[in-house]
Design a protein around this motif. Structure first.
Motif, PDB file in Angstrom:
ATOM      1  N   ASN B 315       1.135  -1.445   0.089  1.00  0.00           N
ATOM      2  CA  ASN B 315      -0.327  -0.228   0.196  1.00  0.00           C
ATOM      3  C   ASN B 315       0.879   1.007  -0.035  1.00  0.00           C
ATOM      4  N   ARG B 316       1.638   1.495   0.666  1.00  0.00           N
ATOM      5  CA  ARG B 316       2.776   2.134   0.900  1.00  0.00           C
ATOM      6  C   ARG B 316       3.972   2.880  -0.095  1.00  0.00           C
ATOM      7  N   TYR B 317       4.545   1.497  -0.435  1.00  0.00           N
ATOM      8  CA  TYR B 317       5.462   2.051  -1.994  1.00  0.00           C
ATOM      9  C   TYR B 317       4.825   1.170  -2.612  1.00  0.00           C
ATOM     10  N   ALA B 318       4.010   0.329  -3.112  1.00  0.00           N
ATOM     11  CA  ALA B 318       3.755  -0.143  -4.039  1.00  0.00           C
ATOM     12  C   ALA B 318       4.444  -1.190  -4.842  1.00  0.00           C
ATOM     13  N   VAL B 319       4.856  -2.176  -3.914  1.00  0.00           N
ATOM     14  CA  VAL B 319       5.514  -3.551  -3.857  1.00  0.00           C
ATOM     15  C   VAL B 319       5.390  -4.572  -3.806  1.00  0.00           C
ATOM     16  N   ALA B 320       4.454  -5.687  -4.441  1.00  0.00           N
ATOM     17  CA  ALA B 320       4.296  -6.729  -4.097  1.00  0.00           C
ATOM     18  C   ALA B 320       5.567  -7.900  -3.935  1.00  0.00           C
ATOM     19  N   PRO B 321       5.907  -8.455  -2.179  1.00  0.00           N
ATOM     20  CA  PRO B 321       7.233  -8.935  -2.196  1.00  0.00           C
ATOM     21  C   PRO B 321       7.034 -10.281  -2.754  1.00  0.00           C
ATOM     22  N   GLY B 322       6.257 -10.524  -3.556  1.00  0.00           N
ATOM     23  CA  GLY B 322       5.951 -12.328  -3.545  1.00  0.00           C
ATOM     24  C   GLY B 322       5.188 -11.903  -4.718  1.00  0.00           C
ATOM     25  N   ARG B 323       5.206 -13.876  -5.682  1.00  0.00           N
ATOM     26  CA  ARG B 323       4.142 -13.623  -6.669  1.00  0.00           C
ATOM     27  C   ARG B 323       3.034 -13.952  -5.592  1.00  0.00           C
ATOM     28  N   ALA B 324       2.714 -15.461  -5.332  1.00  0.00           N
ATOM     29  CA  ALA B 324       1.605 -15.945  -4.338  1.00  0.00           C
ATOM     30  C   ALA B 324       1.906 -16.047  -3.269  1.00  0.00           C
ATOM     31  N   ALA B 325       1.383 -15.945  -2.065  1.00  0.00           N
ATOM     32  CA  ALA B 325       1.540 -15.903  -1.129  1.00  0.00           C
ATOM     33  C   ALA B 325       0.186 -16.511  -0.174  1.00  0.00           C
ATOM     34  N   ALA B 326       0.490 -16.666   0.907  1.00  0.00           N
ATOM     35  CA  ALA B 326       0.428 -17.698   2.089  1.00  0.00           C
ATOM     36  C   ALA B 326       0.365 -17.134   3.520  1.00  0.00           C
ATOM     37  N   VAL B 327      -1.005 -16.832   3.478  1.00  0.00           N
ATOM     38  CA  VAL B 327      -1.259 -15.311   4.894  1.00  0.00           C
ATOM     39  C   VAL B 327      -1.765 -17.228   5.931  1.00  0.00           C
ATOM     40  N   PHE B 328      -0.622 -16.842   7.043  1.00  0.00           N
ATOM     41  CA  PHE B 328      -0.592 -17.527   8.403  1.00  0.00           C
ATOM     42  C   PHE B 328      -0.885 -16.625   9.283  1.00  0.00           C
ATOM     43  N   GLY B 345      -3.166  -7.577  -6.921  1.00  0.00           N
ATOM     44  CA  GLY B 345      -3.165  -9.192  -7.975  1.00  0.00           C
ATOM     45  C   GLY B 345      -1.797 -10.042  -7.611  1.00  0.00           C
ATOM     46  N   VAL B 346      -1.724  -9.875  -6.392  1.00  0.00           N
ATOM     47  CA  VAL B 346      -0.830 -11.045  -6.693  1.00  0.00           C
ATOM     48  C   VAL B 346      -1.507 -12.170  -5.707  1.00  0.00           C
ATOM     49  N   GLU B 347      -1.101 -13.343  -6.131  1.00  0.00           N
ATOM     50  CA  GLU B 347      -2.285 -14.804  -6.094  1.00  0.00           C
ATOM     51  C   GLU B 347      -2.240 -14.998  -4.740  1.00  0.00           C
TER      52      GLU B 347
END
Ligand SMILES: Cc1cc2nc3c(=O)[nH]c(=O)nc-3n(C[C@H](O)[C@H](O)[C@H](O)COP(=O)(O)OP(=O)(O)OC[C@H]3O[C@@H](n4cnc5c(N)ncnc54)[C@H](O)[C@@H]3O)c2cc1C
Lengths: 416, 1002
Positions: B315-328, B345-347
């Motif tokens: 949100n702040r830096y407009a950076v997606a730190p990965g392509r496919a994420a798992a949230v734990f 747009g990140v899976e």
């Protein structure tokens, strides 16, 4: 006690370290002991260990109000040296240094005693006189010591600022090569483990709240875990010694002051020795973890709060920046304080008291860590024999009556 | 492609300003507004560090002060900064960052072998080994030290400047998120003096990285308006880039402001940093909360991040730190991150939630978006080495301590956003003396009872909804201002946030290990490689106190001070010991909150400003005439005045002879001077000096000794009686401040009944000592209104008159044994009078001399210098000065002189020494013995305190303190020197020259 070694490590690795024994038991206090040691700092634990080892007295409990080593033992900057000026002090600290030299092996716990040398800098002509006087005295006392002129100093510690333009230029230093640093927690834990192995009960979370006497003889203590009796009690409570003394209606010439220290963030090796300066008031070494360990003198005000005033730290760091200008961009990571028990002559009290069976070991002020093994050794002797060893006889309470003080102020200033 | 992980739009970065920087030598691009961490992630840099002990690959975990891994060395040369936290470094053009561990390179690190040896390196392994053989510890240690440490210290002096500011304020607000801004608005509007400090470059705190709405508009709009309003309030001071790092007694707080750190080095736009020392009326702590990691197998792989950090990067830096994420997660807040990821747009491969029942509003939205939510599951392992390649999950049993499934199932992902709940930042509260208390619902420590005038608000208090934060911030700000006497004034009300109900979290301090003790490492403290097994081991070995565990395992000892890991570690310890968390307790939160540069704490007190440098009014003359200087206390004193090509010895020889034969002149302005006035002044002097003062007549001077309470000589000096109730006291140069304090202490605490007033006048007077047989002539030439005839102006008298046109006090006293006069004039005239003396003395070849010659001259006379010939263990009698001890009155130290040790007859006493070889000057500090061949410890008699070549005697002389010395005149003693030489010397009377004292009486 299961011995520690590389082999025991390897053996335990196979069982994923599930089978290590506790370093010391965690017993309930018994109703009575032969000897009680009040205060589970390094000095108290060492006393218990040497009582068991040297005098065969193992029905001993160490009563600690918090966790062992949590007082000044775990807060100090761990400088170890024996280059004190006066004969009495030099002999006592030298005994301790000799014990340090085999301590890890003796208690089978690596206390990481690292003899990386201790430099005491001289910045004024009077400093030079004082340092040289001490070097001469040390040599005659059999304590290793040398005077290092400033050009050699620069070779030995290339990052030290020896510029003659400095506000207080470095004019030379004394060096004790056998001095150094050790790992403070390990000293407490190692002594605890070794004492426990000889039968000593280490009892934590047990605060002594009263000292029971009958007809001038101690008979026990009240604690937060109940009363415990003993006819010999050794009190080793550093900054709280006056509080304990008051429990036996005694008053000692001790002031309790905060003493602060700090560490930097860990750095790659940059300083491989200990540098102390009384004149600009700061000292520094680098721990094995890479932190610069920095300290100075006491806060002027007395008190029991284990924290000091920030301006002391600021002044202290100014001195460090004078000596090592490149440390300016290094960051302070953690800062803390302990309460030190200072005597008018900057020397300890290791003594019998007017109450029979009650012994005190205190007054180490800013510099007792280095004495830990020696202090325990002579105090154990004092308790076991009910009379001081010749090494600690000069450090009795009587000296404040006779006036036979051992004034290390002039020579030691910052007496770490 | 540059910046492959940068989102096409959004963020608070300035896309029009591209900034070039480098990481480990690789050129990269970022945008203004990025942190270094954001820019690295934008460039898909995952591996940024190697861990401390096992050299495991590590990536960025957080987005703020809690970051444990991304510690990078910045810049080079004198500007280099060791291991800066990339999450807090603002990107600037040309920034050069390198990793601090890893050899030969970060990617290929040979030390990673440690990871293989991990079995041998459990917590505390070094206490158990490296002990044999004894003398080898030094070598082992050398290797250990080389492996330890993070960054490198600069090798040059710091080129930057630092400042300090001391301020008072009514309300200090620590933290400029919603709660802090609200507090500042309330307090600021009331007119109170407010300081709002925030560690970030921008105010807004957590709102900057979120998509929250206020009054239906982006919350950042409200932030903007609030900041604008605050900037318009005259009594509000906004300090961005400023960390409140210390909270001391009496509401003293310290703030480190990073003034120019965000600019490329070398730009001189002001000091690098500034230390604020703030004395605050009230303090509002709005420092937010820190999201906790979860402890599970291989949870340290690069790509495992705090869920909130993931949101911040998006949100702040407009950076997606990965392509496919798992949230734990174990709570609802991480579901926001899932939505943030999705919308960016990140899976999102799945949300794995340890709670069996997940029915909150946020989870419902996530499910509605089509994301799988595995409730009652936990991640047990992470796959991949230098970056996350997948994760494995297992179903937990009902109490979460074991598994209900036998085998894990895999999940493909390259990013894991984890949330173990939130820990309020109780650091400042705790530093203030407060004791945090454990809140079972939040499963977190929250501020306890306040000990000082402080209150915590918002997330720092455990309030996690935005409306609540704004509300309590506002109220706290108003209350703080009111307590300082400022009434609330109207202003825009706090905006309303959308309220989303949050379901309770489920504490999960450690995911059970799916392969028992053989399972992958579960890290608790990333920086120090402390694992859950290490904590269990410590407990097993008897290290049961949380402080012991901390010290045994290094938990929380890193540069992040355990901001992430500590609470998990404490809870794991509690679990292991079968006790609850409150009784396990926390370790102490010590200052600073985040590390502070030493330079910042030092400020400008470096170089000449390290300690006040005191110069006499005549100083420049000495400089112009080639004097060498000596530091005495804070003073610069002329040491000697070498002429062309002269050595110290040659100059001193010439100077001493001049004073003895014709006339010398010395600047004695540095002596301490205290004006003592009042009806009880004589009585006061009687008490502080050993000798009597009542009978001293007006116009006369007397030498006095002061003792400490222990009876030992403390200071000395001459005091003159100017009037019945008025004395002018002098002290030693170095002892002046101490004596002043000492006298005041007695007056104020013990003798308040005495009417005596002390004023330090050291700096008000310049003193010119004219010394030598011709001094009378010099004085007479300069002063017409004093009669200098011997009878008219005798020794130990003083006169007022006009010297060289200046009103002066002239003392006829002597520290050399010669006829001499000390002219005291107001300091402004010092140089004028000195020059007049030089001119008048020219006829006699008047010679300026310095401290070294002064020392020689006085030693020839056996006069002591306190601090050189005494060391705090010397009584007046030891110095042969019993004559100065009054018998018929009490004085400080007297009682101690009666103690058995003080009256011993064999004490060390002051004597003279003459080397048998007259040309040899004994080194000062040499020890003296009777038998140099005795076995060590060699019994010592005493030591040489002063030692010189005496020009007028043509031989060496020395003063010494020797046991029973007065009885031993004529004996020969030995001085074994550190270089092995042994020097013989004969004990003699300490007065070497003019023993009758005739010369000063002429
Ligand atoms: C910041 C700092 C730096 C220092 N640096 C150095 C240095 O570099 N070199 C050096 O040689 N020395 C140094 N010292 C001094 C040194 O730490 C101490 O002199 C030494 O550790 C004292 O050891 P101890 O075992 O007597 O005291 P402590 O370790 O303080 O042990 C006393 C114990 O008594 C316990 N206790 C107190 N009251 C009670 C009670 N009523 N009942 C039960 N238990 C009680 C306390 O909890 C404590 O654990 C430093 C001290 C400080 C504070």
């Amino acid at each position: 006690m299961k011995k520690y070694s590389l082999f025991s490590l390897a053996r335990n690795a196979f069982s994923h370290h599930q089978n290590w024994q506790p370093a010391w038991r965690n017993p309930e206090p018994k109703p009575a002991y032969d000897v009680l040691i009040v205060g589970g700092g390094g000095h108290g634990l060492a006393t218990a260990y040497y009582l068991a080892k040297e005098h065969g007295i193992s029905n001993v409990a160490v009563l600690e109000k918090g966790w062992i080593g949590g007082g000044n033992t775990g807060r100090n900057t761990t400088i170890v040296r024996s280059n004190y000026l006066w004969d009495e002090a030099a002999q006592l600290y030298e005994k301790s240094l000799q014990l340090w030299e085999g301590l890890s092996q003796d208690i089978n716990y690596n206390v990481m005693f690292s003899q990386r040398g201790v430099f005491n800098l001289a910045h004024t002509l009077q400093d030079v006189r004082d340092v040289q006087r001490r070097v001469h005295a040390n040599l005659l006392n059999g304590v290793d010591s040398e005077w290092v002129p400033v050009d050699r100093l620069k070779q030995m510690i290339p990052i030290l600022n020896v510029s003659s333009d400095a506000r207080y230029p470095v004019l030379g230093a004394s060096l004790q090569r056998r001095g150094g640093v050790a790992r403070h927690d390990a000293v407490a834990w190692g002594f605890a483990r070794a004492a426990d192995a000889r039968g000593v009960d280490i009892i934590q979370n047990c605060e002594v709240t009263g000292i029971r006497r009958e007809g001038g003889q101690v008979v026990g203590v009240d604690t937060t875990r109940g009363a415990i009796s003993a006819r010999k009690i050794g009190v080793v409570t550093a900054g709280n010694s006056s509080v304990l003394a008051a429990m036996a209606d005694l008053r000692f010439p001790i002031d309790s002051h905060p003493l602060q220290a700090l560490v930097s963030e860990p750095l790659k090796p940059i300083l491989d020795t200990v540098v102390m300066s009384n004149a600009v008031h700061g000292y520094v070494s680098q721990s094995d973890k890479g932190e610069l360990v920095i300290g100075a003198g006491i806060d002027a005000y007395t008190g029991y709060g284990q924290r000091g005033s920030p301006h002391i730290i600021e002044g202290n760091l100014a001195a460090i920046k004078e000596l090592f200008p490149m440390f300016s961009r290094v960051r302070m990571l953690r800062q803390w304080g302990g309460i030190v028990d200072t005597c008018p002559d900057a020397c300890p009290i290791i003594s019998k008291t007017p109450v029979s069976g009650l012994y005190f070991n205190c007054g180490w002020g800013t510099g007792g860590f280095k004495a830990t093994p020696g202090s325990g050794w002579v105090f154990a002797h004092t308790i076991a024999r009910d009379q001081p060893h010749s090494l600690n006889a000069p450090f009795s309470l009587e000296r404040f009556v006779t006036g036979h003080l051992i004034d290390e102020h002039g020579a030691a200033g910052v007496a770490h | 492609m540059t910046q492959p992980r940068r989102l096409p739009q959004g963020g608070r970065i300035d896309r029009s300003r591209e900034l070039a920087f480098s990481f480990n030598g690789r050129p990269l691009q970022g945008y203004a507004g990025d942190t270094l961490a954001a820019a690295l992630l934008a460039n898909d840099v995952r591996l940024v560090a190697r861990s401390f002990k096992y050299h495991r690959p590590r990536g960025i975990v957080g987005a703020g002060a809690e970051e444990p891994n991304a510690l990078l060395q910045l810049g080079g040369g004198g500007h280099t900064l060791p291991h800066q936290r990339a999450t807090q470094v603002e990107l600037y053009a040309g920034l050069e960052a390198v990793s601090v561990n890893g050899w030969p390179s970060l990617e290929f690190d040979l030390m990673a072998i440690n990871s293989r040896l991990a079995g041998l390196l459990p917590a505390g392994f070094y206490y158990k080994t490296f002990m044999w053989p004894q003398r080898f510890w030094g070598r082992y240690e050398h290797q250990i030290r080389r492996a330890a440490g993070l960054g490198r210290a600069p090798m040059e002096a710091d080129p930057d400047r630092y400042d300090k500011t001391h301020v008072h304020c009514d309300v200090l607000i620590a933290g400029g998120g919603p709660a802090g801004l609200a507090a500042a608005l309330a307090a600021g509007r009331s007119g109170a003096r407010v300081i709002l400090a925030d560690e970030q470059a921008e105010f807004g705190g957590g709102l900057l990285g979120s998509r929250e709405q206020l009054d239906g508009r982006p919350a950042t709009d409200w932030v903007k308006a609030a900041v604008a309003e605050l900037r318009g309030l005259p009594e509000v001071r906004m300090l961005p880039r400023s960390t409140v790092f210390g909270y001391y007694d009496h509401n003293l707080l310290t703030i480190a402001e990073r003034v120019t750190d965000h600019l490329p080095p070398g730009i001189s736009a002001g000091p690098r940093q500034r230390l604020w020392r703030v004395r605050a009326g009230r303090v509002v702590i709005a420092a937010g909360a820190i999201e906790r990691p979860l402890v599970f197998g291989n949870n340290d792989r690069p790509g495992v991040m705090q869920a909130s950090a993931v949101s911040t990067y998006l949100n702040r830096y407009a950076v997606a730190p990965g392509r496919a994420a798992a949230v734990f997660t174990n709570n609802d807040s991480a579901y926001r991150s899932a939505l943030d990821l999705l919308d960016a747009g990140v899976e999102v491969a799945a949300v794995v939630d340890v709670r069996l029942r997940v029915d909150g509003e946020l989870p419902a939205r996530v499910r509605a978006a089509g994301i799988a939510v595995h409730s009652g599951y936990a991640l047990v392992d992470v796959q991949g080495g230098k970056r996350v390649e997948g994760a494995r999950l297992m179903a937990l049993d009902s109490d979460g301590r074991g598994f209900s499934s036998a085998y894990p199932v895999g999940l493909r992902c390259d990013l894991i956003a984890m949330s173990g709940g939130w820990s309020p930042a109780v650091h400042l509260h705790s530093q203030s003396g407060g004791k945090p208390r454990f809140d079972e619902t939040l499963a977190a420590f929250v501020p306890g009872t306040s000990c000082q005038a402080e209150v915590s608000v918002g997330a720092a208090r455990g309030c996690f909804d935005l409306s609540g934060c704004l509300q309590e911030g506002f109220e706290a700000g108003a209350a703080a201002a009111r307590a300082q006497g400022f009434e609330a004034r109207p202003g825009a009300p706090m905006p309303a946030a959308v309220i989303i109900a949050q379901a309770p979290m489920m504490p999960m301090w450690r995911v059970p290990s799916w392969r028992g003790v053989k399972g992958p490492k579960q890290f608790v403290d990333f920086q120090n490689d402390t694992s859950a097994a290490d904590i269990a081991l410590a407990a097993r070995e008897g290290y049961r106190s949380v402080e012991h565990v901390k010290r045994y395992t290094a938990l929380g000892f890193g540069t992040d001070q355990g901001k992430l890991g500590n609470i998990n570690g404490m809870a794991i310890l509690a679990e292991t010991l079968g006790q609850d968390i409150p009784s396990t307790g926390t370790t102490t939160f010590r200052p600073p909150y985040t590390p502070v540069s030493i330079g910042t704490l030092v400020g400008r007190t470096v170089g000449d400003l390290f300690d006040p440098l005191r110069k006499t009014a005549i100083h420049e003359w000495h400089v112009e005439h080639g004097a060498e200087f000596e530091n005495v206390g804070q003073w610069k004193r002329p040491w000697y005045y070498p002429r062309q090509g002269e050595s110290l010895d040659q100059a001193v020889y010439r100077e001493c002879l001049a004073a003895r034969r014709t006339v010398g002149v010395m600047d004695a302005s540095t002596l301490g001077k205290i004006d003592v006035r009042g009806p009880d002044a004589a009585e006061f002097l009687n008490r502080v000096y050993t000798n009597g003062w009542t009978k001293l007549g007006v116009g006369r001077c007397r030498y006095g000794l002061m003792l400490g309470e222990d009876g030992m000589v403390m200071d000395d000096g001459v005091t003159a009686r100017l009037a019945d109730d008025h004395y002018y006291m002098t002290t030693t140069t170095g002892g002046a401040a101490h004596v002043m304090g000492w006298l005041e202490r007695w007056l104020q605490t013990e003798w308040p009944d005495l009417k005596v007033y002390l004023t330090s006048v050291t700096d008000q007077w310049a003193t010119v000592a004219v010394v030598g047989p011709q001094s009378r002539g010099v004085l007479a030439a300069l002063c017409q209104d004093i009669d200098f005839a011997a009878e008219a102006f005798p020794f130990m008298a003083f006169r007022e008159g006009t010297v060289a046109g200046v009103a002066a006090r002239v003392f006829r006293i002597s520290f050399s044994g010669e006829l001499s006069y000390e002219i005291n004039v107001p300091a402004d005239y010092g140089r004028h009078v000195w020059e007049a003396v030089m001119a008048a003395g020219a006829a006699f070849d008047i010679t300026p001399y310095g401290t070294e010659s002064m020392h020689v001259l006085r030693a020839e006379k056996g006069f002591i210098i306190v601090g050189q010939d005494t060391d705090g263990s010397v009584t007046p009698d030891d110095l042969g000065m019993s004559w100065i001890l009054a018998k018929n009155k009490d004085y400080l130290g007297r009682r101690s002189l009666l103690r058995p040790d003080s009256v011993r007859t064999d004490r060390k006493q002051m004597v003279g020494l003459k080397t048998l070889q007259p040309g040899f000057v004994l080194p000062e500090g040499a020890q003296l013995v009777d038998d140099p061949d005795a076995a060590k410890p060699v019994p010592m008699l005493g030591h040489v305190t002063s030692s010189y070549h005496s020009p007028c005697l043509g031989r060496s002389i020395a003063l010494a303190l020797i046991r029973n010395g007065r009885q031993r005149h004529g004996d020969v003693v030995y001085a074994p020197l550190s270089d092995g030489r042994i020097v013989r010397a004969e004990i003699c009377d300490p007065v070497f020259y003019d023993p009758e004292g005739a010369r000063q009486n002429v």
